[in-house]
Design a protein around this motif. Structure first.
Motif, PDB file in Angstrom:
ATOM      1  N   GLU A  76     -49.909 121.394 -10.600  1.00  0.00           N
ATOM      2  CA  GLU A  76     -50.741 122.575 -10.406  1.00  0.00           C
ATOM      3  C   GLU A  76     -52.143 122.240 -10.900  1.00  0.00           C
ATOM      4  O   GLU A  76     -52.319 121.380 -11.783  1.00  0.00           O
ATOM      5  CB  GLU A  76     -50.197 123.775 -11.201  1.00  0.00           C
ATOM      6  N   PHE A  77     -53.153 122.908 -10.329  1.00  0.00           N
ATOM      7  CA  PHE A  77     -54.505 122.633 -10.815  1.00  0.00           C
ATOM      8  C   PHE A  77     -55.354 123.900 -10.784  1.00  0.00           C
ATOM      9  O   PHE A  77     -55.062 124.869 -10.076  1.00  0.00           O
ATOM     10  CB  PHE A  77     -55.180 121.536  -9.977  1.00  0.00           C
ATOM     11  N   LEU A  78     -56.428 123.888 -11.576  1.00  0.00           N
ATOM     12  CA  LEU A  78     -57.416 124.968 -11.622  1.00  0.00           C
ATOM     13  C   LEU A  78     -58.788 124.333 -11.796  1.00  0.00           C
ATOM     14  O   LEU A  78     -58.984 123.498 -12.685  1.00  0.00           O
ATOM     15  CB  LEU A  78     -57.127 125.920 -12.786  1.00  0.00           C
ATOM     16  N   ILE A  79     -59.730 124.733 -10.930  1.00  0.00           N
ATOM     17  CA  ILE A  79     -61.102 124.235 -11.027  1.00  0.00           C
ATOM     18  C   ILE A  79     -62.023 125.424 -11.293  1.00  0.00           C
ATOM     19  O   ILE A  79     -61.999 126.423 -10.563  1.00  0.00           O
ATOM     20  CB  ILE A  79     -61.550 123.519  -9.738  1.00  0.00           C
ATOM     21  N   VAL A  80     -62.841 125.307 -12.346  1.00  0.00           N
ATOM     22  CA  VAL A  80     -63.766 126.387 -12.711  1.00  0.00           C
ATOM     23  C   VAL A  80     -65.164 125.813 -12.921  1.00  0.00           C
ATOM     24  O   VAL A  80     -65.338 124.648 -13.279  1.00  0.00           O
ATOM     25  CB  VAL A  80     -63.304 127.108 -13.993  1.00  0.00           C
ATOM     26  N   SER A  81     -66.171 126.652 -12.690  1.00  0.00           N
ATOM     27  CA  SER A  81     -67.558 126.239 -12.927  1.00  0.00           C
ATOM     28  C   SER A  81     -68.186 127.135 -13.989  1.00  0.00           C
ATOM     29  O   SER A  81     -67.591 128.122 -14.433  1.00  0.00           O
ATOM     30  CB  SER A  81     -68.363 126.304 -11.628  1.00  0.00           C
ATOM     31  N   PHE A  82     -69.445 126.797 -14.367  1.00  0.00           N
ATOM     32  CA  PHE A  82     -70.098 127.433 -15.510  1.00  0.00           C
ATOM     33  C   PHE A  82     -71.513 127.866 -15.144  1.00  0.00           C
ATOM     34  O   PHE A  82     -72.083 127.409 -14.149  1.00  0.00           O
ATOM     35  CB  PHE A  82     -70.136 126.461 -16.699  1.00  0.00           C
ATOM     36  N   ASP A  83     -72.069 128.747 -15.993  1.00  0.00           N
ATOM     37  CA  ASP A  83     -73.445 129.210 -15.769  1.00  0.00           C
ATOM     38  C   ASP A  83     -74.455 128.241 -16.370  1.00  0.00           C
ATOM     39  O   ASP A  83     -75.505 128.653 -16.876  1.00  0.00           O
ATOM     40  CB  ASP A  83     -73.641 130.597 -16.390  1.00  0.00           C
ATOM     41  N   THR A  84     -74.154 126.975 -16.332  1.00  0.00           N
ATOM     42  CA  THR A  84     -75.072 125.967 -16.840  1.00  0.00           C
ATOM     43  C   THR A  84     -74.771 124.650 -16.146  1.00  0.00           C
ATOM     44  O   THR A  84     -73.705 124.468 -15.560  1.00  0.00           O
ATOM     45  CB  THR A  84     -74.929 125.805 -18.366  1.00  0.00           C
ATOM     46  N   LEU A  85     -75.708 123.737 -16.206  1.00  0.00           N
ATOM     47  CA  LEU A  85     -75.532 122.399 -15.643  1.00  0.00           C
ATOM     48  C   LEU A  85     -76.084 121.435 -16.681  1.00  0.00           C
ATOM     49  O   LEU A  85     -77.307 121.354 -16.882  1.00  0.00           O
ATOM     50  CB  LEU A  85     -76.292 122.275 -14.315  1.00  0.00           C
ATOM     51  N   MET A  86     -75.188 120.717 -17.367  1.00  0.00           N
ATOM     52  CA  MET A  86     -75.637 119.894 -18.489  1.00  0.00           C
ATOM     53  C   MET A  86     -74.608 118.817 -18.806  1.00  0.00           C
ATOM     54  O   MET A  86     -73.423 118.943 -18.447  1.00  0.00           O
ATOM     55  CB  MET A  86     -75.840 120.779 -19.727  1.00  0.00           C
ATOM     56  N   PRO A  87     -75.032 117.760 -19.512  1.00  0.00           N
ATOM     57  CA  PRO A  87     -74.061 116.813 -20.057  1.00  0.00           C
ATOM     58  C   PRO A  87     -73.230 117.530 -21.118  1.00  0.00           C
ATOM     59  O   PRO A  87     -73.712 118.451 -21.774  1.00  0.00           O
ATOM     60  CB  PRO A  87     -74.941 115.724 -20.690  1.00  0.00           C
ATOM     61  N   ILE A  88     -71.998 117.139 -21.299  1.00  0.00           N
ATOM     62  CA  ILE A  88     -71.133 117.795 -22.285  1.00  0.00           C
ATOM     63  C   ILE A  88     -70.500 116.758 -23.190  1.00  0.00           C
ATOM     64  O   ILE A  88     -70.437 115.569 -22.854  1.00  0.00           O
ATOM     65  CB  ILE A  88     -70.031 118.633 -21.612  1.00  0.00           C
ATOM     66  N   GLN A  89     -70.049 117.218 -24.372  1.00  0.00           N
ATOM     67  CA  GLN A  89     -69.311 116.322 -25.257  1.00  0.00           C
ATOM     68  C   GLN A  89     -67.984 116.948 -25.700  1.00  0.00           C
ATOM     69  O   GLN A  89     -67.268 116.362 -26.500  1.00  0.00           O
ATOM     70  CB  GLN A  89     -70.149 115.942 -26.491  1.00  0.00           C
ATOM     71  N   GLN A  90     -67.687 118.123 -25.171  1.00  0.00           N
ATOM     72  CA  GLN A  90     -66.428 118.759 -25.555  1.00  0.00           C
ATOM     73  C   GLN A  90     -65.954 119.712 -24.454  1.00  0.00           C
ATOM     74  O   GLN A  90     -66.757 120.398 -23.822  1.00  0.00           O
ATOM     75  CB  GLN A  90     -66.589 119.558 -26.862  1.00  0.00           C
ATOM     76  N   VAL A  91     -64.641 119.717 -24.251  1.00  0.00           N
ATOM     77  CA  VAL A  91     -63.983 120.719 -23.424  1.00  0.00           C
ATOM     78  C   VAL A  91     -62.924 121.385 -24.295  1.00  0.00           C
ATOM     79  O   VAL A  91     -62.149 120.702 -24.970  1.00  0.00           O
ATOM     80  CB  VAL A  91     -63.300 120.106 -22.180  1.00  0.00           C
ATOM     81  N   ALA A  92     -62.928 122.734 -24.304  1.00  0.00           N
ATOM     82  CA  ALA A  92     -61.930 123.485 -25.068  1.00  0.00           C
ATOM     83  C   ALA A  92     -61.088 124.298 -24.090  1.00  0.00           C
ATOM     84  O   ALA A  92     -61.633 124.991 -23.230  1.00  0.00           O
ATOM     85  CB  ALA A  92     -62.607 124.397 -26.078  1.00  0.00           C
ATOM     86  N   ILE A  93     -59.784 124.210 -24.224  1.00  0.00           N
ATOM     87  CA  ILE A  93     -58.874 124.912 -23.318  1.00  0.00           C
ATOM     88  C   ILE A  93     -57.936 125.777 -24.158  1.00  0.00           C
ATOM     89  O   ILE A  93     -57.191 125.264 -25.000  1.00  0.00           O
ATOM     90  CB  ILE A  93     -58.066 123.923 -22.464  1.00  0.00           C
ATOM     91  N   ALA A  94     -58.004 127.068 -23.935  1.00  0.00           N
ATOM     92  CA  ALA A  94     -57.170 128.009 -24.677  1.00  0.00           C
ATOM     93  C   ALA A  94     -55.808 128.109 -23.994  1.00  0.00           C
ATOM     94  O   ALA A  94     -55.659 128.777 -22.974  1.00  0.00           O
ATOM     95  CB  ALA A  94     -57.844 129.373 -24.746  1.00  0.00           C
ATOM     96  N   GLU A  95     -54.829 127.390 -24.539  1.00  0.00           N
ATOM     97  CA  GLU A  95     -53.461 127.446 -24.021  1.00  0.00           C
ATOM     98  C   GLU A  95     -52.703 128.498 -24.837  1.00  0.00           C
ATOM     99  O   GLU A  95     -52.207 128.203 -25.916  1.00  0.00           O
ATOM    100  CB  GLU A  95     -52.784 126.089 -24.163  1.00  0.00           C
TER     101      GLU A  95
END
Length: 670
Positions: A76-95
């Protein structure tokens, strides 16, 4: 120097961005989402957007994305976008539930190239839920447009849910938190109201009267309830001289019958109540809401409110209304639900019916149940309970504030804190106009199954200040009470409060939001209408004001000051806010075709005596011209200017001089 300033600005901007968490704002694509015939937006992919709705608590929630099936052998998959466009150093996923099924996290760059960020190489820990923090060793070399989660739901048996997805340029792990009201004290002492109110049974739904002296509530299955099943009845307790609540008493018929009875709200004067369900003449009940008014002999039979397209799919509903009686706040499941039971609004129409319920919006409504709304006397501050925002267990109490006159824009709900909210269900918040104590239902430390508690309200969750305006209406000649219509309107807005003063049922009583200016109009057939401006613009705490009003009968020799007729400073030009008062005089003179009047103009003693005399004459002549322009025969109007020769107050201060600057109206003939 300019280069240094630019670098400093860039550094500050970068630090601010690096510390901020951006939560997913749009669903790009998904493999599947849960749905069935009983749900609407619950567990859809869009529930993964925004801040966490469940964490830091864990467990199932309709406010999280859930794939359609359990233990799917296909990814299964989920693709989401954000109100910004930038380099990132962290992804947080609330399971929040079924944690451990994520196998890959990928990112799309600006050109929609897919980049691998993380592969799960560890076995599931079988925790129910947690925040998964993926901190990269260094920022991405590209700007991230969107994030893709890939799940193998067979890794963790049962349902799997994702509460939220966030990104950041910071390496500090992103945490889920409860959106607490600001500046709450470390501990709030809540007091059980004791055995005069609470019993071994369920006491719920407290409604405190605006003056704080009577507490209404609902009792479930109490042996003294009516009906063989002892369903639920309305009870009340009165505040005693020692500030303790007296022994509760059951509300008399027709409020209580053998069916389910519950009081939802009470008007500022205590003479109108909202009741759950529609009372039928045969003693039965139907879905809806009723209103009952107090007359000379007690409560009248409750009448159903006529609400357009009232088609509630929910078995339960609660109600509240604004202090002016023109806005109904209700919960239920109608059109445009965010999922489950939502908060809706209905508005009183000119024909006495109510508009079709409109959803109050996704700022305060979630895919889970919202319940027990209570609108404070200020007409702005709304308290309600919800399962759909991060909290301390079951349903928590939140506070939000109306941002404009559409009633559809609200501030982000704030949790009232762990001293009030428990791991059990908490709700039915109610607060008096004094804003000193609040009352609510809770199961923690209850005498019985559920009790009513009170606590001193912290400043940060108090409503805005109100003015309690009370009084009576009298005939100025006989000094006897007169039944009359009382209308207050906020200056420069359409916000109106209207009540009827009935001498048989006591004083009129109104709750008015402070820091505003009002125009009060009191009218009754056979009398001249009374109008006056009430300025509460500088009041910032609760204030009680008793104002008795004296109406002038339409009889020869009677006079009245036109309190709401205004002129340009030192000029005779009538200001537009005078027109309603003058139009009422026109109406009276048209209703009384033979009436003749004298208009008298007066000034204070400031300035030249002769100039004041001339000004007073010019002003009443302008009033005469206005009345004539509206169809009143000028022969019926006499005028006289007295300048400063007939003061009704001292001229020693501006506060007193303003009473001398006036236009008086005297009946010569009727």
């Amino acid at each position: 120097m300019r280069i240094f300033a630019f670098l400093l600005f860039f550094l500050i901007s970068y630090i601010a961005t690096a510390q901020k968490t951006f939560w997913a704002s749009k669903v790009v694509a998904f493999s599947s989402e849960y749905s069935d015939a009983k749900t609407t937006k619950e567990n859809r992919a869009t529930q993964a957007l925004g801040k966490p709705s469940k964490l830091p608590m864990v467990g199932t929630s309709p406010c999280a994305w859930q794939p359609l099936t359990q233990d799917n052998p296909q990814e299964e998959f989920l693709i989401v976008s954000f109100d910004t466009l930038m380099p990132i150093q962290q992804v947080a996923i609330a399971e929040n539930y079924g944690q451990g099924c994520i196998v890959r996290v990928e990112a799309f760059d600006e050109q929609d190239n897919l980049k691998l960020l993380w592969t799960n190489k560890t076995a599931p820990s079988f925790e129910m839920g947690k925040m998964l923090n993926l901190v990269l060793t260094k920022p991405t070399t590209y700007k991230v447009r969107s994030i893709k989660l890939v799940l193998n739901t067979a890794r963790v048996k049962g349902w799997n849910q994702i509460d939220a997805i966030g990104i950041s340029q910071s390496t500090t792990p992103i945490k889920a938190s409860v959106n607490l009201a600001k500046n709450l004290p470390q501990q709030i002492i809540k007091e059980n109201l004791g055995q005069n109110v609470n019993s071994l049974y369920r006491e719920i739904a407290p409604v405190i009267s605006p003056d704080g002296k009577t507490l209404y509530f609902t009792r479930w299955e109490h042996p003294e309830n009516l009906g063989k099943d002892k369903n639920q009845d309305v009870w009340y307790s009165e505040l005693q001289k020692d500030n303790k609540w007296g022994v509760a008493r059951s509300m008399p018929a027709p409020i209580n019958n053998t069916e389910h009875n519950a009081l939802c709200a009470i008007s500022p004067d205590g003479k109108t109540i909202l009741l759950n369900n529609v009372y039928l003449k045969d003693g039965g009940m139907a879905n809806g809401v009723s209103i009952a008014k107090k007359g000379e002999k007690g409560w009248n039979f409750p009448e159903a409110l006529s609400i357009k397209n009232f088609k509630n799919k929910s078995e339960f509903s609660e109600y509240s209304f604004s202090a002016n009686g023109r806005v109904l706040i209700l919960t239920g499941q109608f059109k445009e639900t965010q999922g489950g039971k939502d908060i809706y609004l209905s508005f009183l129409q000119a024909d006495g019916k109510w508009s079709e319920p409109v959803n109050a919006g996704k700022t305060i409504n979630t895919a889970d149940d919202e319940s027990s709304p209570f609108l404070a006397a200020d007409g702005t501050t709304l308290y309600f309970s919800s399962y759909g925002f991060s909290g301390y267990g079951s349903s928590d109490i939140f506070v939000t504030r109306r941002l404009d006159d559409t009633w559809l824009k609200w501030s982000e709900p704030e949790n009232v804190g762990s001293s009030i909210n428990t791991s059990e269900w908490d709700g039915y918040f109610s607060i008096s106009a004094l804003s000193d104590f609040a009352y609510y239902s809770s199961r923690e430390n209850a005498i019985g199954q559920e009790d009513i508690f009170k606590f001193k309200v912290p400043e940060s969750i108090k409503p805005n200040a109100v003015v309690q305006l009370t009084g009576s209406v009298f005939n100025i000649v006989t000094n006897k009470p007169v039944k009359a219509k009382i209308t207050l309107q906020t200056m420069n807005t359409a916000d109106t409060v209207c009540v009827t003063f009935d001498p048989e049922t006591g004083d009129y009583k109104l709750m008015l939001p402070a820091q505003k200016t009002y125009n009060i109009l009191v009218s009754q057939k056979g009398f001249l209408s009374f109008s006056e401006t009430l300025d509460f613009s500088k009041e910032n705490t609760f204030k009680e004001l008793k104002k008795n009003i004296y109406l002038v009968p339409i009889e020869p020799g009677q006079r009245m000051t036109l309190n709401s007729v205004f002129f340009e400073q030192s000029k005779y030009d009538i200001l537009p806010n005078s027109y309603p008062e003058l139009d009422r005089i026109v109406a009276v003179m048209k209703e009384n075709a033979t009436m003749e009047i004298m208009l008298e103009g007066h000034t204070d003693n400031q300035g030249d005596w002769n100039a004041n005399l001339t000004l007073s004459k010019q002003r009443v002549e302008e009033v005469k011209k206005y009345l004539a322009s509206k169809g009143v025969d000028m022969k019926r109007i006499q005028t006289q200017g007295y300048g400063s020769t007939r003061p009704v107050s001292s001229n020693n201060s501006e506060e007193k001089r303003k009473f001398n600057r006036r236009v008086e109206f005297m009946i010569i003939k009727n």
